[in-house]
Design an enzyme around this catalytic site. Sequence first.
Site, PDB file in Angstrom:
ATOM      1  N   ALA A 133      51.011 106.896  53.765  1.00 16.17           N
ATOM      2  CA  ALA A 133      51.670 107.569  52.646  1.00 16.17           C
ATOM      3  C   ALA A 133      50.791 107.572  51.398  1.00 16.17           C
ATOM      4  O   ALA A 133      50.513 108.623  50.819  1.00 16.17           O
ATOM      5  CB  ALA A 133      53.011 106.895  52.356  1.00 16.17           C
ATOM      6  N   THR A 163      57.877 109.621  59.984  1.00 21.68           N
ATOM      7  CA  THR A 163      57.921 108.825  58.772  1.00 21.68           C
ATOM      8  C   THR A 163      58.316 109.623  57.539  1.00 21.68           C
ATOM      9  O   THR A 163      58.782 109.056  56.561  1.00 21.68           O
ATOM     10  CB  THR A 163      56.523 108.226  58.528  1.00 21.68           C
ATOM     11  OG1 THR A 163      55.554 109.252  58.809  1.00 21.68           O
ATOM     12  CG2 THR A 163      56.258 107.065  59.457  1.00 21.68           C
ATOM     13  N   GLU A 205      55.722  99.239  57.205  1.00 23.36           N
ATOM     14  CA  GLU A 205      55.557  98.005  57.979  1.00 23.36           C
ATOM     15  C   GLU A 205      56.090  96.792  57.230  1.00 23.36           C
ATOM     16  O   GLU A 205      56.475  95.802  57.843  1.00 23.36           O
ATOM     17  CB  GLU A 205      54.080  97.824  58.353  1.00 23.36           C
ATOM     18  CG  GLU A 205      53.605  98.956  59.252  1.00 23.36           C
ATOM     19  CD  GLU A 205      52.211  98.773  59.802  1.00 23.36           C
ATOM     20  OE1 GLU A 205      51.442  97.994  59.221  1.00 23.36           O
ATOM     21  OE2 GLU A 205      51.893  99.418  60.810  1.00 23.36           O
ATOM     22  N   GLY A 222      55.460 106.408  67.186  1.00 28.56           N
ATOM     23  CA  GLY A 222      54.179 105.900  67.679  1.00 28.56           C
ATOM     24  C   GLY A 222      54.135 104.381  67.576  1.00 28.56           C
ATOM     25  O   GLY A 222      53.860 103.697  68.533  1.00 28.56           O
TER      26      GLY A 222
END
Lengths: 277, 736
Positions: B516, B474, B696, B245
């Site tokens: 997370a 992820t 990120e 995504g």
Amino acid sequence: MYLRPSTLREACEALVEAPAAILAGGTDFFPALADRPPPPRILDLSRIDGLDGLEIIDGVLRIGARVTWSRIARAPLPPCFDGLRAAAREVGSVQIQNVATLSGNLCNASPAADGVPPLLTLDASVELASSSGTRCLPLAAFLLGNRHTARRPDEILTAILVPVASPDATSCFLKLGARRYLVISIVMVAVLLEVAEGRVRSARIAIGACSAVATRMPELEAALIGASPAALGSLVRPHHLERLAPIADVRATADYRSEAALELVRRALRRCDGAAA
Amino acid sequence: MRFDTPATTNPIDQLKVIGQPTDRIDGPLKTTGLARYAYEQHDVVANQAYGYPVGATIAKGRITAMDLAAARRAPGVLTIVTAENAGKLVKGNFNTAKLLGGPEIEHYHQAIAVVVAETFEQARAAAALIAVDYAEEAGSFDLAAARDSAEKPEASDFGGPPDTSVGDFAGAFASAHARLDQTYTTPDQAHAMMEPHATLAAWEGDKLTLWTSNQMIAWGKADVARTLGIGKDKVRLISPFVGGGFGSKLFVRADALLAALGARASGRPVKVALPRPYTFNNTTHRPATIQRIRIGASAEGRITAIGHEGWSGDLPGGAPETAVNQTRLIYAGENRMTATRLAVLHLPEGNAMRAPGEAPGMMALELAMDEMAETLGLDPIAFRTLNETEVDPENPKRPFSQRQLVECYRIGAERFGWDRRRPHPRQVREGRWLVGMGMAAGFRNNLLATSGARVRLGEDGMVTVETDMTDIGTGTYTIVAQTAAEMMGVPLESVIVRLGDSSFPVSAGSGGQWGANNSTAGVYAACVKLREAVAQRLGFNSSDTVFAEGEVRSGNRSVPLAQAAASGALTGEDSIEYGDLAKTHQQSTFAAHFVEVGVDAFTAEVRVRRMLAVCAAGRILNPKSARSQVIGAMTMGVGAALMEELAVDKRRGFFVNHDLAGYEVPVHADIPHQEVVFLDEADPMSSPMKAKGVGELGICGVGAAVANAIYNASGTRVRHYPITLDKLIGGLPENV
């Protein structure tokens, strides 16, 4: 209409009825559709016998229309084909190489077609079949421009014919892109060199992705005749590449292409020299 | 569960399952093709039809006529929906442009129709028969040209205020011993995820179910309901697997609306996937930026003034790329300013892409820091260390919850062999390769968001977790299972995880590297509830009950966990809700990025030889999937540094290279060696999990580390990304 004839004759007749998009490996065909529907008539070559030959007969390598890059890469061919085989290993990914064909690469006529420079240095021709017969065209006469060939709508490219150069000939292919693999070429160079008694007997050099059609460099080739192989790199001058007409695009500027072509030619000549030694 | 005081010791700290490098529990499904993505839900409803989008071929203007006759007559066509017959549609809260345009066109490839037919091929063929006449209007497509017209955007939760100022920046900068004043640019970038946006929509009476590819289920559900003008209780989103995504699927996109409208009009379930070119011009992208950075420093290298201004563009009503935000926090300095300005551009909608703000911001800032270090004659690490801060530099009373950035530098330098770096550029030659090293800091904030889950203990002893949290590749399935296994004292195999369904409790969703920590904290909260229910049913004192090895123990009693559910399943449901810890303490994640490159001395080809990221990001829930996240982000950062750029057609207003042949991204073989080190850390301020995000962090700063390595190798400083070969070749020793 999706046509899958089982003979070349049927295929040629189908093209007489109406033109069709000819499909071999499909690796250029399908991505080029983007969001548009496929053309109304597609002629699929996959069921036609006799188009997948790869053999040397009477000093000419015949590469059938359905021969894939993988087969070229694995074929036990003389050293003059080392450049072509190197190109075969750098076209897309292995998955692409397993289905994409050399003939399709030529018919697609991209300025960055990886097959063209090595085949130009090999003085290759293409065999075109139609219901009215078969003709052969030198590759340079077949490729007319960006996505433009001399193939008539009723013709099928059935084979690439390559005269086998002298056993002393060495060849190489170098490609440059924004990343190491899976890349559309910014510049590519093919060289085929024949050396006799320590002097260059003939040099054939072609550069791709720097003009609408990849092109041989006759001025440079002439300048190298009789030279010592070790000195070749230093003999290349910018004016030798004046036939190139690179464009600027998202991958590189025109000036970059000119400079990189010069370096790649020098490098390819040195590499061929190394192979000869 | 309210989380408003720092976490103390809790069952997660056992680290029997959490914190262990664990294979993805959904891995076998993915490698065998059994994981069902949205477009592959072939059997969830019968009689599915296919929708194909039609996109506008102008960037700005109006549709004056639309001829649907030929398309309606085409074989297999069931219906065609346009703005004219779609009924009233309200723009979603998260959308800047309408998902179904017409007659007004807001951007190129804005959807203007969907053709529904029996087969995909029929729908596509009919879509090509639609003839559209436009009255085209002039638009603004060039950020550099629009820069002077850019205005101050509104403050926002994510973006912060448009202007910040501390002390006397102008005065301090003017009187600084050493000054840097440079402008950097980053281009528009595409998410380029593997799975295109895709949706299957089915109506049952007035209820709509969407099997879709979406990162944020609750946002999507609300926006679908709003757009269609129906109650939220009438909408269900199901998104069990998402094939990437990167922010592109944070919001409902045209595929979902077109499928819903097509299904309503045809009375059939309808699936729509965006063709690859539409994923570039129909959806969102990371907007280009122009960034001016000014740094003033004392002779010994202390920053006295730091200023960062950022310009970006978006459609009217859109938002800026907030590239300046990290500069408010990362380095010390008494006098500071930032400014964000937004221009109107009529390009496709700009929005979040992996680490929005920091990703392009750090590309500029960390390049500037490298330049400044050189000006000062300091090692880049020494310069950064000298300007380290333990507190929010704008508000010194507000400490960082944890900040081990200097430790990241130290460990990274040692492991990478930074001492072998030559401070002056172009000093190392290996054959035709000029070799250099570069580094950069990595910085990305840790964001907290409410997140809920439901955990059930079945009669068979299996623990089932349900949450609308998504796994976008992820590793969410695995860390959620690890959390529940740790909390309930069962092996991983005894946990079933069900994600991505709006009928499950609302989670934080996947975005901003918040997924997370928040989603597992929500699972933690639900497990606490379930543990209480188990203890109660067994007649145990819940405060001293231990859950371990499939048993529940209290004092000298020990009972198999499954026994608690023998007389009926038990359920615990709760959310994690955060207090003020993020206000009293700045929560961020940190990294030190190291890169070694070779630059071809003749052709300027760049080869990344090695990369290392040392990350301090709280507790690492699953070192294996976390490592994959960081490696993926580092690779994406290399793409940003070297090749990724959406080429803008400034006459027609669209992104030209709208496929994966024209928009090249790095491939695995481009980078032979990548290493990731996680500092052993647990942040009690972040959540009971003591974790923070990493997905990120890995991209933030890495592009600048590549740029700095290229400078060190070649001596050419490129300030305009991507650093393509043509920007380097003129400066090479062999060519000057």
